[in-house]
Every structure is written in C-alpha cells, then in structure tokens.
Design a protein around this motif. Structure first.
Motif, short mmCIF file in Angstrom:
data_model
loop_
_atom_site.label_atom_id
_atom_site.label_comp_id
_atom_site.label_asym_id
_atom_site.label_seq_id
_atom_site.Cartn_x
_atom_site.Cartn_y
_atom_site.Cartn_z
N GLY A 79 0.81 -1.21 0.00
CA GLY A 79 0.00 0.00 0.00
C GLY A 79 0.84 1.25 0.00
O GLY A 79 0.53 2.23 -0.70
N SER A 80 1.92 1.26 0.78
CA SER A 80 2.77 2.45 0.86
C SER A 80 3.49 2.71 -0.46
O SER A 80 3.92 3.83 -0.72
CB SER A 80 3.80 2.28 1.98
N GLN A 81 3.60 1.67 -1.30
CA GLN A 81 4.26 1.83 -2.60
C GLN A 81 3.28 2.10 -3.73
O GLN A 81 3.66 2.13 -4.89
CB GLN A 81 5.09 0.58 -2.92
N GLY A 82 1.99 2.28 -3.37
CA GLY A 82 0.99 2.60 -4.38
C GLY A 82 0.54 1.43 -5.22
O GLY A 82 0.03 1.63 -6.34
N LEU A 83 0.71 0.21 -4.72
CA LEU A 83 0.37 -0.98 -5.50
C LEU A 83 -1.01 -1.55 -5.16
O LEU A 83 -1.39 -2.58 -5.72
CB LEU A 83 1.44 -2.06 -5.30
N LEU A 84 -1.72 -0.91 -4.23
CA LEU A 84 -3.07 -1.37 -3.88
C LEU A 84 -4.10 -0.36 -4.36
O LEU A 84 -3.81 0.83 -4.52
CB LEU A 84 -3.20 -1.56 -2.37
N THR A 85 -5.32 -0.85 -4.55
CA THR A 85 -6.43 0.03 -4.93
C THR A 85 -7.19 0.42 -3.68
O THR A 85 -6.95 -0.10 -2.58
CB THR A 85 -7.36 -0.70 -5.91
N SER A 86 -8.13 1.32 -3.83
CA SER A 86 -8.87 1.85 -2.68
C SER A 86 -9.72 0.78 -2.02
O SER A 86 -10.04 0.88 -0.82
CB SER A 86 -9.76 3.01 -3.10
N ASP A 87 -10.12 -0.26 -2.74
CA ASP A 87 -10.98 -1.29 -2.16
C ASP A 87 -10.23 -2.61 -1.93
O ASP A 87 -10.84 -3.67 -1.81
CB ASP A 87 -12.20 -1.53 -3.05
N SER A 88 -8.91 -2.56 -1.88
CA SER A 88 -8.13 -3.77 -1.61
C SER A 88 -8.48 -4.33 -0.24
O SER A 88 -8.66 -3.59 0.72
CB SER A 88 -6.63 -3.47 -1.67
N ALA A 89 -8.59 -5.67 -0.16
CA ALA A 89 -8.93 -6.35 1.10
C ALA A 89 -7.84 -7.38 1.40
O ALA A 89 -7.21 -7.94 0.50
CB ALA A 89 -10.29 -7.02 1.01
N ILE A 90 -7.65 -7.62 2.70
CA ILE A 90 -6.57 -8.53 3.15
C ILE A 90 -7.19 -9.73 3.84
O ILE A 90 -8.10 -9.58 4.67
CB ILE A 90 -5.64 -7.81 4.14
N GLN A 91 -6.69 -10.90 3.54
CA GLN A 91 -7.06 -12.11 4.28
C GLN A 91 -5.78 -12.88 4.59
O GLN A 91 -5.06 -13.29 3.68
CB GLN A 91 -8.03 -12.99 3.50
#
Length: 710
Positions: free
Chosen positions: A36-48
């Motif tokens: 996320g800090s590197q800008g590789l996630l989208t606004s709706d990214s979810a983690i499991q």
C-alpha cells in the motif's frame, strides 16, 4: 496497468504454536502495508491472512502490476551556489550530469523560496514500482519485522554447479515461497528461496505430494480439497470449538469441555485439519483433586478435560488430532495409554503428600531461601504471621485462625505435588489442610492468600483469607521496598505492581475501615533487623504509599475518571481507600457547578500565596484585625459555611460538603479584588495569611480543588 488478486505463501517447518497467531497477523499486515505504501493497492483492496503450523500466507485483492508514475520536485542546491551571474555554476552542472542531464536543463529549473532560502528545484516524474519490485521490498521488510520469539540459524544449499552453504536466520527453516498475481508467478526471492506456484498440503493426509496452485483466489480451496488443510486460522479455530461441543453433547449429561482460550489457541496452532476424539481414563483417578488432573491433562498433553453439569471432572477427555483415520481406535487407545502414567504420577504425589501434615513441614521452610537480604521462607512466614495478627485485631477477625493460616500458607511449597505443578500452590494447601482436620476458614485462607492473582481475579472468600492475603502482599511490598528491590520499566520480577493492586482492591472491597497508614504501621515491627539500619522506615512507607497511590490512580483512570479528578482526590492521599470513589463522585458533581472554576482558581492562588509566605502558616484569625470590609465578609462567610461543610464531611457526605463551598465564591472574589494580603503591617499580614489558610483547609477536605483549575 492491470489489477489482479495476489497470494503470497511462505512454507516452513512447524512454527512455534504460542506465536503462530501473531506471526500470521504480522505477515499478512506487513505485506499489505508495504504494498500500500508503494501505491500498488487500490482503494478497495482487502486482506485475508492464513496461518497453519507449516505456513504463513496472505491474500490481497486489487493489487496493481505497476504503481502509477507520480510527479516529483527534487531540490538541487541553493540558488547562490547553483547560479553565478545568471549562469550555471560548475557545481550545478556536475549535479545535473549525475542525473543524466546537461546545461540545457538549466532553463527548466524552478526557483522557490526567498533570500538565503531560495533554492533550485528540478521537476520530473518518478516511475511507479513494478509489482515484482514492490513485493520484493515488502517481503524483505515483513520478514525482518516479524515478531519472532527466537531466531534459529540453519544452512541452505545455494547452488547446483558449485555447491555451497549459506547461513539463513528465521524462526524455522523455510522450504517454499509462493507469489501469484492472479495465475502468474511474481518473480521474487526470500530466505534463499525463489518464488513459484507450488506448495504442500497436510503432512500425512494430502492427496498429492505437491499442489500446483492455479490462481491466487483458489489457494484456500485447493489446500482444503487437495491438501487436507484448513488454511485460515480462525476457521480452523471455530471448527475445533464446534467439534468439542459436539463431542461433549454426544457424551451427554450436560458435559462441557474445560474452557481455556490459551489452550484452544495453542492446539489450533498444532493442527492443520483438526479432528476431535473422545477418550477416557479409569474412574479411580477421580479420587485425586480435579485441579491436579485437569492441569496435567492440559499442560502436558494438550487435552480438553470434560466437566459434568455441576462442574466436577468426569473420566472423559477430548483430544484434537491432526489426522482423521477411518478407524480412530488406535489413536484413542494410544492417547489413553499416554495419559495414564501422568494421572498415576498425580495420584502418587497426592497420596504421598497426605502422609505428612502441613505443620510437620514447617522446618523445611527454614531451608528454603526467600531472598538473600530477607532470609528464608521460614523467617518470612513469621513476619506474615505477625502482620496477620495485627490486621486481624483491627478488623475483629479471629486472630488465632489468621495466625494458623499464615503459619501454614507456604507449607505446600515443599510438597511433591506443588514441586511438580507450581501452579497448584495454595490449591493443594487447602486440600492438605482439610485432610489434616483444620477448620474450613483456615483451609480457605491457605488457598486464597494468593488472591487476586491477576486483573479481574476473585478476592479471598472469607475474612481470614483477606487478612492473610493482605499480610502476605504487604510483607512482600515492604520487604522489597526496604531493600531497594523496586520494579523498573516493564520488569517486575516480584510482581510488586500486582501486589499493590491486590492490596488496593482488598482495602476498598473487603476492609473499607482500614487506613493505609495504619496497615503499613503493622508491618514495621515485623521487619526488625531485616531492613538495613541506614534505611529510615518512614522513607520506605512513604515511597511505598506513593507507589500504591500511583497504581490506584492508573486503575481509576481506566475506570473512566479524568486525570484532573483523580489528581484532585489523590493529592490528599486519603488513607481510607474505600472513600476514594465517593470523593471522586463528589468532585465530579462539584465541577458541574457554575462557581467551580472560579473557586478552583482561587484555591490555586491561595496555595501559591501560602507557599511564597514561607514556613508554616497557622489557620488562626483575630477578628479585631479584620479591617477591610471584604476580609470581614469572607471571615463571616467561612464562619457560616465551614461548619456545614465539615458536618457533611464527617458523615461521609462528600458531595454536599463540596457543594456547600459554592457560597464562598462571591466573598472570595471580593477579597482578592480589594484586599492586599502582603500588608506592610506584620500583624495584618499574618492575620490575612491565617484567613487564607482557614479558607484552604475548609475547601480542601474532600480533594485538592486547585487541581481542577484549567
């Protein structure tokens, strides 16, 4: 740029079970946070996250294959250095050359700032990180920051053509790395491993030796179907809980497995596909105290003992197996065979211990060192006895029973059972006391004198137990403070913070009539000759009192009282701790009055004036020296208000005691508006200081109201 879901798995040898949940959470959150800090996630990214004994993994949705480019402005150097007479200086040209630019770039530079702070800036575009670059960084950062309880070093073969061995450090040897962006492998490496798309299932029950993962989204499904593994930690935990309940229901008669969250977590961290089985042991073992049997089954075998509806132990227990054979009889018989010697040991210890009375074990305590500066356990017992007798006298409790319980409270430490299971100290003392024919209040006190053992634990059930528990904790506190063995930072080897909180709870809930200073005074005589001669006992008790009030303050703030409210009440160090809650409620009610802030500010001003006066100021006023109308009115108001406040205070009505002070606002304001306290006439000055001292004493009986001034 394309967006796909990402899977990362690190396949390892069996991880430490007590650390698995933390490791799993840290791995999942660390990978996602770095991406996320590197800008590789989208606004709706979810983690499991996933965690089993042999793997740490994370599934992240909405992962970009490349981060967006972003404009950047790079500061080069001050204008005074970079430009000479409007032309580029050699230093600027050298800097531009290091960036792959020539003199033509000078015209593109921006000037920002003023004067000496004016600098040259170069605008440009920073290319976004590729997923391979970003994930590599995320892996390195996450692995480095994992909360590993103990790192191990192992050797890893690094080449085929030229074999060599590199030293690798991790919590356990790692054997596989998976990184899938959708169905594509992301080329990364970690711990000497190159990423791929293959993993392994259950050690014994997987359908295939290697699982080829088809897509990041099919990870949990393929592990379950092909690998016989429930990858999600909480899903596996819920399966264990439901299976335990189902097995208990099948046994019937209201049976319930022992509730132990720590054991559930540990067992869940030992299995990849749980299978609960029901076992039993011979009923003859139930003659042993159930605490012993439960502890040995839980601690040594990780079993879940079954309790009957009335809370008594049955001869059934549940085990969580990591295999699911068609015929489980061999597994059941094996575990029943394993537990039998453990229970037999417990029975042997219990039978042997009962052959000697607790009283006969007293001489053994003289051989057990408690602390090299405070003597043996036998000497400590004598101190606790003396303190217990004194406290019993203050509370009107049977001093003989308190003395006997204090004398025998530590004798179970030298029994075989407690030697094997230190967690049972106190518990076994009660059983052995009853076996010796001692009165039940004494036996209960022997068990309860350790209470409260932790936050939220119950207090001793009887008055004798309260007396001995207070005596035991106070002896520890005073002894350790007396020799300067104090807690530092997060280190508290003698649990002095816990002991202080225990003393507070008992003084508040069980012995409200006791004053803290009186209780500490009971301890002083018992330490004759043990506290170093150069140590003033008054300094020890003052330091310990402050320590106790600090623990009390922290506890009160956790209960929702403000720091100001707590500070105002505890500034007076009220000796009856049971009164503190009432004082706090009174302070809270007072603070709502419209006169409160003015009176608090005046109180603070009075304190400052008296402090600057130097020396002790007597609360005495000579009426004939009251010259100004404002000081006469304040004196008259005090004569009317102070008795009312004092009467309410004497009956414990702290709220009305404080609220009566509201009538003082107007005369106090008038006094400070028109009266010069530091008069040239020494007699007038002393009289006015005496008036302020009288005011201060009237206002600060319940709490130091100056602490409420904003």
């Amino acid at each position: 740029m394309t967006t796909e879901n990402l899977l990362v798995e690190l396949f390892v040898e069996e991880l430490p079970p007590k650390a698995l949940r933390k490791l799993g959470d840290a791995f999942a959150q660390g990978i996602a946070a770095s991406l996320g800090s590197q800008g590789l996630l989208t606004s709706d990214s979810a983690i499991q996250g996933f965690a089993t004994p042999r793997r740490l993994a994370v599934h992240v949705s909405g992962v970009l294959d490349k981060a967006q480019d972003k404009p950047v402005s790079q500061k080069l150097m001050p204008v005074a250095v970079g430009l000479k007479d409007g032309a580029a200086s050699p230093a600027l040209l050298k800097k531009l050359a290091s960036l792959g630019l020539d003199e033509s770039a000078v015209a593109q530079l921006k000037r920002e700032g003023e004067g000496k702070n004016e600098a040259l800036f170069l605008d440009g575009v920073q290319a976004g990180a590729t997923l391979a670059e970003g994930l590599q960084k995320a892996l390195e950062e996450t692995i480095r920051q994992l909360p590993i309880p103990k790192v191990m070093t192992y050797q890893l073969e690094t080449g085929v053509d030229l074999p060599g061995w590199d030293s690798v450090q991790f919590v356990r040897p790692a054997h596989g790395l998976v990184a899938l962006h959708g169905a594509s492998v992301v080329p990364v490496h970690a711990l000497g491993l190159q990423s791929g798309n293959t993993t392994h299932g259950h050690r014994f029950e997987a359908k295939v030796s290697q699982i080829v993962l088809e897509h990041a989204d099919r990870y949990a499904e393929q592990l379950r179907e092909q690998g016989a593994v429930i990858a999600h930690y909480d899903t596996r935990l819920e399966s264990i809980k439901s299976q335990l309940q189902a097995a208990a229901a099948q046994v019937g008669q209201g049976s319930q497995p022992v509730q132990d969250e720590a054991l559930l977590e540990e067992v869940n961290s030992l299995v990849e596909r749980p299978h609960v089985l029901t076992c039993q042991f011979e009923e003859a073992f139930l003659q042993v105290p159930q605490e012993c049997l439960i502890l040995t089954m839980k601690a040594n075998q990780k079993y879940f003992p079954l309790l009957a509806a009335d809370g008594t132990l049955t001869n059934r227990f549940l085990l969580v197996s990591n295999i699911s054979p068609q015929d489980a009889s061999a597994v059941i018989e094996g575990n029943e065979r394993v537990v039998r010697p453990r229970l037999a040991d417990a029975k042997f210890f219990f039978d042997q211990d009962r052959k000697k009375t607790l009283a006969s074990r007293l001489p053994q305590l003289d051989k057990v060192v408690y602390h090299n500066k405070l003597g043996t356990q036998g000497e400590r017992v004598e101190r606790v006895r003396a303190i217990a007798r004194a406290i019993a006298g203050s509370l009107g409790v049977d001093a003989a029973q308190a003395d006997l319980a204090a004398q025998l409270a530590k004798t179970d430490l030298v029994t075989d059972m407690v030697g094997e299971f230190p967690e049972l100290q106190g518990t076994m003392g009660r059983y052995y006391a009853l076996n010796d024919g001692l009165p039940e209040p004494v036996a209960d006190a022997i068990e309860d004198h350790y209470k409260p053992r932790f936050a939220g634990d119950s207090l001793p059930r009887g008055d004798v137990g309260v007396v001995v528990a207070l005596a035991d904790k106070l002896e520890t506190l005073v002894g350790m403070f007396g020799i300067g063995n104090l807690p530092t930072g997060d280190k508290d080897p003698f649990a002095l913070r816990r002991h202080a909180l225990g003393v507070i709870r008992m003084l508040v809930e069980k012995a409200p009539q006791l004053a803290l200073a009186d209780v500490l005074a009971h301890v002083q005589a018992s330490f004759a000759g043990r506290i170093p001669a150069q140590t003033e006992f008054s300094d020890v008790t003052a330091s310990l009192s402050q320590f106790i009030y600090e623990r009390l303050a922290g506890s009160l703030r956790e209960q929702g009282y403000s720091a100001q409210e707590v500070d105002a009440v505890l500034a007076l160090q009220p000796q009856r701790l049971a009164d503190v809650a009432q004082r706090l409620q009174a302070v809270r009610a007072f603070a709502q009055l419209p006169e409160a802030q003015a009176l608090a500010a005046a109180n603070k001003r009075v304190g400052n004036i008296l402090k600057k006066a130097g020396g002790a100021v007597d609360a005495q006023v000579k009426q004939e020296l009251l010259q100004e109308e404002a000081e006469q009115q304040l004196y008259a108001a005090l004569q009317a208000v102070a008795p009312v406040a004092q009467a309410a205070y004497a009956t414990g009505d702290y709220t009305n005691s404080l609220q009566a002070l509201a009538a003082l606002k107007a005369p106090v304001d008038a006094f400070f508006d028109s009266v010069m306290v530091n008069a040239d006439d020494a007699a007038l000055k002393a009289n006015r200081l005496g008036l302020l001292k009288t005011l201060q004493e009237a206002m600060n009986r319940v709490a130091d109201l100056s602490r409420l001034a904003s």
